[in-house]
Motif scaffolding. Structure first.
Motif, PDB file in Angstrom:
ATOM      1  N   ILE A 124       0.856  -1.189   0.000  1.00  0.00           N
ATOM      2  CA  ILE A 124       0.000   0.000   0.000  1.00  0.00           C
ATOM      3  C   ILE A 124       0.892   1.238   0.000  1.00  0.00           C
ATOM      4  O   ILE A 124       2.041   1.169   0.451  1.00  0.00           O
ATOM      5  CB  ILE A 124      -0.934   0.061   1.237  1.00  0.00           C
ATOM      6  CG1 ILE A 124      -0.117   0.000   2.529  1.00  0.00           C
ATOM      7  CG2 ILE A 124      -1.962  -1.033   1.191  1.00  0.00           C
ATOM      8  CD1 ILE A 124      -0.877   0.464   3.745  1.00  0.00           C
ATOM      9  N   SER A 125       0.364   2.329  -0.507  1.00  0.00           N
ATOM     10  CA  SER A 125       1.111   3.580  -0.427  1.00  0.00           C
ATOM     11  C   SER A 125       1.221   3.939   1.046  1.00  0.00           C
ATOM     12  O   SER A 125       0.322   3.666   1.826  1.00  0.00           O
ATOM     13  CB  SER A 125       0.376   4.675  -1.195  1.00  0.00           C
ATOM     14  OG  SER A 125      -0.954   4.781  -0.728  1.00  0.00           O
ATOM     15  N   LYS A 176       2.388   9.517   2.690  1.00  0.00           N
ATOM     16  CA  LYS A 176       1.634   9.571   1.430  1.00  0.00           C
ATOM     17  C   LYS A 176       2.549   9.392   0.221  1.00  0.00           C
ATOM     18  O   LYS A 176       2.331   9.974  -0.837  1.00  0.00           O
ATOM     19  CB  LYS A 176       0.870  10.898   1.293  1.00  0.00           C
ATOM     20  CG  LYS A 176      -0.031  11.240   2.468  1.00  0.00           C
ATOM     21  CD  LYS A 176      -1.193  10.280   2.580  1.00  0.00           C
ATOM     22  CE  LYS A 176      -1.982  10.527   3.865  1.00  0.00           C
ATOM     23  NZ  LYS A 176      -2.752   9.366   4.295  1.00  0.00           N
ATOM     24  N   GLY A 177       3.623   8.635   0.420  1.00  0.00           N
ATOM     25  CA  GLY A 177       4.448   8.283  -0.726  1.00  0.00           C
ATOM     26  C   GLY A 177       5.719   9.086  -0.902  1.00  0.00           C
ATOM     27  O   GLY A 177       6.541   8.776  -1.747  1.00  0.00           O
ATOM     28  N   SER A 178       5.893  10.117  -0.082  1.00  0.00           N
ATOM     29  CA  SER A 178       7.084  10.946  -0.292  1.00  0.00           C
ATOM     30  C   SER A 178       8.322  10.338   0.360  1.00  0.00           C
ATOM     31  O   SER A 178       9.438  10.751   0.096  1.00  0.00           O
ATOM     32  CB  SER A 178       6.831  12.364   0.216  1.00  0.00           C
ATOM     33  OG  SER A 178       6.576  12.325   1.601  1.00  0.00           O
ATOM     34  N   LYS A 180      10.520   3.073   4.954  1.00  0.00           N
ATOM     35  CA  LYS A 180      11.952   3.025   4.631  1.00  0.00           C
ATOM     36  C   LYS A 180      12.237   3.809   3.353  1.00  0.00           C
ATOM     37  O   LYS A 180      12.948   3.346   2.461  1.00  0.00           O
ATOM     38  CB  LYS A 180      12.416   1.582   4.504  1.00  0.00           C
ATOM     39  CG  LYS A 180      12.264   0.816   5.817  1.00  0.00           C
ATOM     40  CD  LYS A 180      13.027  -0.496   5.775  1.00  0.00           C
ATOM     41  CE  LYS A 180      12.800  -1.289   7.041  1.00  0.00           C
ATOM     42  NZ  LYS A 180      11.941  -2.460   6.850  1.00  0.00           N
ATOM     43  N   ASN A 181      11.618   4.955   3.255  1.00  0.00           N
ATOM     44  CA  ASN A 181      11.834   5.888   2.146  1.00  0.00           C
ATOM     45  C   ASN A 181      11.390   5.384   0.783  1.00  0.00           C
ATOM     46  O   ASN A 181      11.752   5.963  -0.235  1.00  0.00           O
ATOM     47  CB  ASN A 181      13.301   6.312   2.072  1.00  0.00           C
ATOM     48  CG  ASN A 181      13.599   7.330   3.136  1.00  0.00           C
ATOM     49  OD1 ASN A 181      12.797   8.244   3.375  1.00  0.00           O
ATOM     50  ND2 ASN A 181      14.722   7.173   3.808  1.00  0.00           N
ATOM     51  N   SER A 182      10.630   4.299   0.762  1.00  0.00           N
ATOM     52  CA  SER A 182      10.222   3.782  -0.547  1.00  0.00           C
ATOM     53  C   SER A 182       8.857   4.327  -0.957  1.00  0.00           C
ATOM     54  O   SER A 182       8.474   4.265  -2.110  1.00  0.00           O
ATOM     55  CB  SER A 182      10.164   2.264  -0.503  1.00  0.00           C
ATOM     56  OG  SER A 182       9.063   1.849   0.287  1.00  0.00           O
ATOM     57  N   GLY A 183       8.107   4.842   0.018  1.00  0.00           N
ATOM     58  CA  GLY A 183       6.756   5.307  -0.284  1.00  0.00           C
ATOM     59  C   GLY A 183       5.732   4.184  -0.256  1.00  0.00           C
ATOM     60  O   GLY A 183       4.543   4.419  -0.366  1.00  0.00           O
ATOM     61  N   TRP A 184       6.217   2.941  -0.130  1.00  0.00           N
ATOM     62  CA  TRP A 184       5.317   1.785  -0.152  1.00  0.00           C
ATOM     63  C   TRP A 184       5.548   0.898   1.063  1.00  0.00           C
ATOM     64  O   TRP A 184       6.662   0.792   1.557  1.00  0.00           O
ATOM     65  CB  TRP A 184       5.544   0.954  -1.414  1.00  0.00           C
ATOM     66  CG  TRP A 184       5.203   1.690  -2.667  1.00  0.00           C
ATOM     67  CD1 TRP A 184       6.061   2.411  -3.445  1.00  0.00           C
ATOM     68  CD2 TRP A 184       3.916   1.798  -3.272  1.00  0.00           C
ATOM     69  NE1 TRP A 184       5.382   2.954  -4.511  1.00  0.00           N
ATOM     70  CE2 TRP A 184       4.072   2.594  -4.428  1.00  0.00           C
ATOM     71  CE3 TRP A 184       2.648   1.295  -2.965  1.00  0.00           C
ATOM     72  CZ2 TRP A 184       3.007   2.906  -5.268  1.00  0.00           C
ATOM     73  CZ3 TRP A 184       1.589   1.601  -3.795  1.00  0.00           C
ATOM     74  CH2 TRP A 184       1.770   2.402  -4.937  1.00  0.00           C
TER      75      TRP A 184
END
Lengths: 791, 348
Positions: free
Chosen positions: B264-265, B270-272, B278-282
């Motif tokens: 999930i996002s 919210k994805g940033s 872990k900085n992936s946005g997901w």
């Protein structure tokens, strides 16, 4: 780890951006965990033209360096080994070295310096140790071309992909040819496998080695012989490639076996022929058979392991590790080359058991492509001839009982489309199969696809093809749809329904839901073991603390109580509904309740309710009533393990014990703790529908009476007698006082009742009620030989 | 006479105005209207008057009496009102003192998460079923395309109970097989199965030998991976907010093919990119896929006719992500003060 430079041997990667490629590979289902590049800008090969001592320093040098530009540049360098004519690595201004260290023009002790001459550790290519520091700057070979990229010379101009893939893809991704097929599918390019050629002498290997395979766990075994090998360093390209993917180069022969494995995925084993002798016998190991492996450790084997022997003694644990007795060393002249397939499960088990997971055992453990077993042995011969000056004997020793049946999948294109929820044309589907390099025919609206042998992960059903095509199509391109299915309401099925009902009831009664471990300590299991249950004892527990399956929830709830008590939480009102098991695996869902401290906190008004036996009894009654069981249950005093002998009872429903209730025996815990446990199945009974009952319109008459009875007479028995003698006009019985002390003899107690008389159809007369009332008193006093108080 | 009436009235007004207690007022009343009152004297004097005068003055005296009575009644009301107000004001309390505790128990955090999932899935027609925790190898592994010796078994270090046949289930997928086999009419299936599972693992902040899985299975005639994705999207939006986006990545499970990881996002950034994702946005939530044809066939569903999808995820992971819990042991060593946080509605 996969080197992209290495892959370039098999596939054209011109103009491909490694980062983008890595993302595409991940989306295709082969997870690239990390992309490692050693690309540092503004690094060049330089040549020191002039080197003089710095006038203001005892260790610095001022160097004039040719970097292939029109002018030489001046760099101040402190390394002890810097000297005229040395080829060096120059970091020019703008270069950013590891640790975010940017090289800038500067002045060092009044002398201008326009860059830095580098050691390998400064580029992050070696560890920063004292030893490496003392080596000074890195000295490049004399033939290094000035002005070019020194990383290329060092073999670090590569991009390394670190894979984190599921094991089932080990056998098609963890070697460079296999991985190139993945890249090929993504880039829609064809893979070119190496062309192999070498010369053989007429002498036949079969004259020197007799192969015998006496186990079903080695379906395929090939052997060749190389004579007069010269053990030396490997050529640069082999060393660089092995280093790049994290393998330490040893010598040409060992390196070649590793190189071929990383190329074809086929592990090889080289025996020193002169140590091995002329017999190779593959068999199951004997129990307690012992051999010394290459790492000089004694290994005790068992009949589940496969060994290569010289006819008598083991010389190699097949697929796992070679024996010290036939090791290739610096004096080795003649080599017997093994390329084989062993039973994957057996190899995995042996590797696990001996804790010997190696690059080879990982690969054997997933199965191998027999085509590459053959190609790899030829490739090894080619490389040995070329880089170890070997003479290759003709022919091979062969054992072949392999099932080489091809996997063929036949499907209609719409099967794939329906499975994925997409809609691609037959032509596009054919195109996807081309990209995957799968051979196929299209007949009568069906694809007949032959799965290449390198794809051992593919079992051969239409789902496999759907997965491959789906990954190429891209899962991120799938639409969000919902299944077309019959409209129906979701339901809690079976016990779940009652579990949910009771849970929600207990929560609204103020009890907090906890969850504890099913596995407990054997000693803890004995606690509150009121029905003498024998637990399941795990034969392979992780720790003795969690080694038996609990037969009651109560010991765990006491654990939660104690945990909270140490944290100064005194009011603990908790429940858990969980399955318990006995050693016949019989499952009983139990409702465990523990209450202690205050049920309601009084606070400044001092109007709290402290937990006691009758409160937890109230909770139990509440849920039993909620389950529709009013008037069907009772509490019968009983002796229950680890409960207070005077404050504990069995809970009886329809004449069956369905649970226990009581105070925790002060020997177990001196605090006032009350527990109850019920069997869920025990309290789920057939019940009648709810029916509205109007209260009587006619007035009721209330009468009070107190009986002085012996201590051991229970309230329940009194109530039963009152109800029986009261008949249908007696509609309610309340106890409003229980008294011992003044005016009541020792050993006796007074129980005061408030009785309600009422009729649904008429107003009762005083005489009527009095007569019933007198009858009650007579019956009770006679039956219990008791008096009534203060009539 | 008229002057007398006016003077009585004036005097009465003065008297009444001067009292503040009910008893005093009663004295005043008897002084004004009693036997010995001037009003009574006036009445007595009537009997000596002519019939005409009697008529005229009788009516005037009557008016006077009425007026006096009104005067006193009004005053009485006034006094009573004042007394009642006084009483009310004495009952005044400090409303800021703490309330009497009225409590409701809190759900276990894992059960809370599971109930949220159940609610969403039940609304889409999924039944909630359960299965035994002591399970046969057959249901836990073999029928799920994990024959003995399958490499995927290595990863699941299982608590065996008797030989290699009876075990503590290592996954709730075992219920899939049971439900399919038990459905003798071979009709469509839509179930979820939340439950406890066990693996031989050392307990630490992120590992637990006992954990809860939520397994889902749909079997029907027309089922696609896109349907699975849409179903997951609904669930993800319900659990993590309506702006949540879902994503599938290729994966591998022995009992599904194709197999996917469900992401999930990140609901936090919210994805940033942030710590949680872990900085992936997901954020990976669980695994899923199209039910493997061998699993269907093994459970009596002809894979040529029937298709299915299955998904599974861990309740602990979900709860840890959603509520920012860092230690998985939190769920099994309940500190009641921490648990109390969950005795409320979700923000949605």
């Amino acid at each position: 780890m996969i080197s992209l430079n290495w892959c370039k041997d098999y596939i054209d990667l011109t103009g491909v951006d490694p980062e983008k490629l890595a993302t595409d590979i991940t989306n295709f289902g082969v997870n690239v965990e990390k992309v490692i590049t050693y690309d540092i800008k503004n690094l060049v090969v330089g040549k020191v033209i002039d080197c003089v001592n710095h006038p203001n320093s005892d260790h610095l040098h001022i160097c004039q360096v040719d970097i292939g530009a029109s002018d030489t540049i001046q760099i101040v360098c402190g390394a002890p080994n810097v000297r005229k004519d040395l080829k060096v690595i120059v970091a020019l201004p703008g270069a950013i070295l590891p640790g975010d260290f940017e090289i800038k023009k500067g002045v060092i002790r009044d002398v201008e310096s326009n860059g830095m001459l580098c050691a390998l550790f400064e580029l992050g290519l070696e560890e920063k140790t004292e030893e490496n520091y003392n080596k000074g700057i890195h000295e490049l070979p004399e033939d290094a071309e000035v002005g070019t990229n020194p990383l290329a010379i060092l073999g670090y101009d590569d991009t390394i992909l670190e894979l984190d893939i599921h094991k089932h893809r080990n056998n098609d991704c963890f070697y460079h040819i296999g991985f190139s097929y993945i890249i090929g599918a993504i880039l829609n390019k064809r893979v070119k496998e190496p062309t192999i050629s070498y010369s053989e002498i007429t002498d036949n290997v079969n004259n020197y080695v007799k192969l015998d395979v006496k186990t079903s766990k080695c379906p395929y075994y090939l052997g060749k012989m190389a004579r007069n090998v010269v053990i030396k360093e490997s050529p640069d390209f082999i060393k660089k490639r092995l280093t790049a993917v994290g393998m330490r180069p040893i010598n040409n022969v060992v390196d070649i076996s590793n190189y071929v494995m990383l190329e074809y995925g086929q592990p090889m084993h080289f025996f020193d022929y002169d140590k091995l002798g002329n017999t190779v016998l593959v068999r199951d190991a004997l129990d307690t058979e012992v051999m010394m492996t290459l790492d000089e450790k004694e290994r005790v084997l068992s009949k589940d392991d496969i060994v290569i022997t010289d006819g008598d003694n083991p010389v190699c644990i097949a697929g796992v590790m070679g024996g010290l007795n036939t090791e290739v060393d610096e004096n080795t002249k003649n080599i017997f080359i093994e390329s084989a397939i062993f039973d994957a499960v057996s190899i995995r088990n042996t590797a696990n058991k001996l804790d010997l997971k190696s690059e080879a055992s990982i690969r054997y453990g997933k199965g191998l492509n027999y085509e590459y077993t053959k190609k790899a042995i030829d490739r090894a011969c080619q490389l040995l001839e070329k880089y170890a000056d070997a003479t290759i004997l003709s022919d091979m020793v062969v054992h072949d009982e392999l099932n080489k049946e091809e996997k063929v999948v036949t499907f209609k294109p719409n099967e794939i489309n329906e499975m994925l929820g997409i809609n691609i044309s037959d032509k596009d589907m054919a195109h996807e199969l081309d990209r995957l390099d799968f051979k196929y025919e299209f007949q009568d609206g069906k694809f007949i696809v032959t799965i290449p042998n390198r794809r051992l992960d593919i079992e051969g059903n239409v789902n496999d093809i759907a997965e491959e095509i789906g990954c190429l199509y891209g899962y991120h391109n799938l639409k969000n749809t919902l299944p077309i299915a019959e409209t129906k309401k979701g339901e809690y099925v079976g016990n779940v329904k009652y579990r949910k009902m009771l849970s929600s009831r207990l929560r609204s009664l103020g009890l907090n839901e906890v969850k504890t471990y099913t596995l407990i300590n054997p000693e803890t299991q004995k606690l509150f073991n009121y029905n003498n249950a024998n637990p399941v004892i795990l034969p392979n527990p992780f720790s003795s603390d969690k080694s038996v399956i609990r037969t009651s929830i109560l010991p765990s709830l006491l654990g939660v109580y104690e945990y909270n008590k140490t944290r100064k939480v005194n009011d603990v009102n908790i429940y858990e509904i969980s399955n318990t098991y006995n050693n016949t695996y019989e499952e009983t869902t139990k409702i465990g309740i523990l209450m202690s401290g205050n049920y309601i906190n009084g606070g400044w008004q001092n109007n709290g309710i402290k937990v006691d036996f009758y409160l937890i009894k109230g909770i139990v009654c509440n849920i039993l009533d909620y389950m529709g069981l009013k008037n069907r249950y009772s509490f019968e005093k009983a002796t229950i393990k680890d409960l207070h002998p005077g404050v504990s009872a069995n809970i009886i429903l329809d004449r069956e014990v369905v649970g226990v209730i009581g105070k925790v025996n002060p020997r177990i815990n001196k605090n006032d703790i009350y527990v109850a446990e019920l069997s869920l199945n025990g309290i789920v009974k057939p019940i009648k529908n709810i029916k509205f009952k109007e209260v009587s319109k006619y007035p009721s008459i209330k009468k009070d009476v107190a009986f002085i009875v012996k201590d051991e007479v229970s309230a329940d028995t009194l109530i039963d007698e009152i109800r029986r003698s009261g008949g249908r006009l007696l509609t309610n019985i309340d106890i409003f006082d229980v008294y011992t002390g003044q005016n009541v003899d020792a050993g006796y107690k007074s129980i005061a009742f408030n009785l309600t008389f009422q009729d649904d159809t008429r107003t009762l007369s005083d005489e009527e009620v009095t007569s019933v009332f007198e009858n009650i008193i007579n019956k009770v006093t006679t039956k219990f030989e008791c008096s009534i108080r203060d009539k | 006479m008229e002057e007398k009436i006016i003077s009585i009235l004036n005097h009465a007004k003065e008297l009444v105005a001067g009292v503040s207690k009910e008893a005093d007022l009663m004295n005043v009343k008897s002084e004004l209207l009693g036997k010995k009152s001037e009003t009574n004297d006036l009445l007595t004097s009537l009997k000596d008057m002519s019939i005409e005068d009697k008529k005229v003055y009788g009516s005037k005296i009557n008016d006077l009496k009425n007026e006096l009575n009104n005067l006193i009644d009004n005053k009485l009301n006034e006094i009573k009102e004042a007394e009642f107000n006084g009483k009310l004001s004495k009952e005044s309390i400090d409303v800021t003192l703490p309330a009497t505790e009225v409590t409701c128990g809190a759900p276990n955090i894992l059960e809370h998460v599971i109930e949220e999932v159940e609610n969403v899935m039940m609304s889409m027609g999924y039944d909630v079923v359960e299965g035994p925790e002591i399970e046969l190898d057959k249901y836990n592994f073999e029928l799920l395309n994990l024959p003995k010796g399958h490499p995927a078994r290595d990863a699941q270090d299982t608590f065996y109970i008797k030989d290699d046949e009876v075990l503590l289930r290592s996954q709730t997928s075992s219920v899939q097989a049971r439900v399919m086999l038990a459905n003798e009419d071979k009709t469509p299936i839509r179930i979820i199965c939340p439950g406890k599972t066990y693996r031989r693992d050392a307990d630490d902040a992120t590992h637990s030998h006992q954990f809860m899985q939520i397994e889902g299975l749909l079997v029907d005639k027309h089922v696609s991976l896109s349907d699975l994705k849409g179903t997951f999207e609904v669930l993800a939006k319900e659990l993590f907010g309506s702006d949540t986006v879902s994503r599938f990545r290729p994966s591998y499970y022995p009992f599904t093919e194709p197999s996917v990881e469900m992401d999930i996002s990140c609901f936090n950034c919210k994805g940033s990119g942030c710590n949680i994702c872990k900085n992936s946005g997901w954020i990976t939530i669980g695994g899923a896929g199209i039910v493997h044809p061998d699993v269907l066939a093994g459970c009596g569903y002809d894979p040529k006719i029937w298709h299915g999808f299955a998904f599974g995820f861990g309740a602990e992971r979900m709860a840890m992500l959603k509520y920012g819990i860092n230690d998985i042991r939190t769920f099994y060593y309940t500190d009641l003060r921490e648990l109390k946080t969950f005795d409320r509605r979700e923000n949605k």
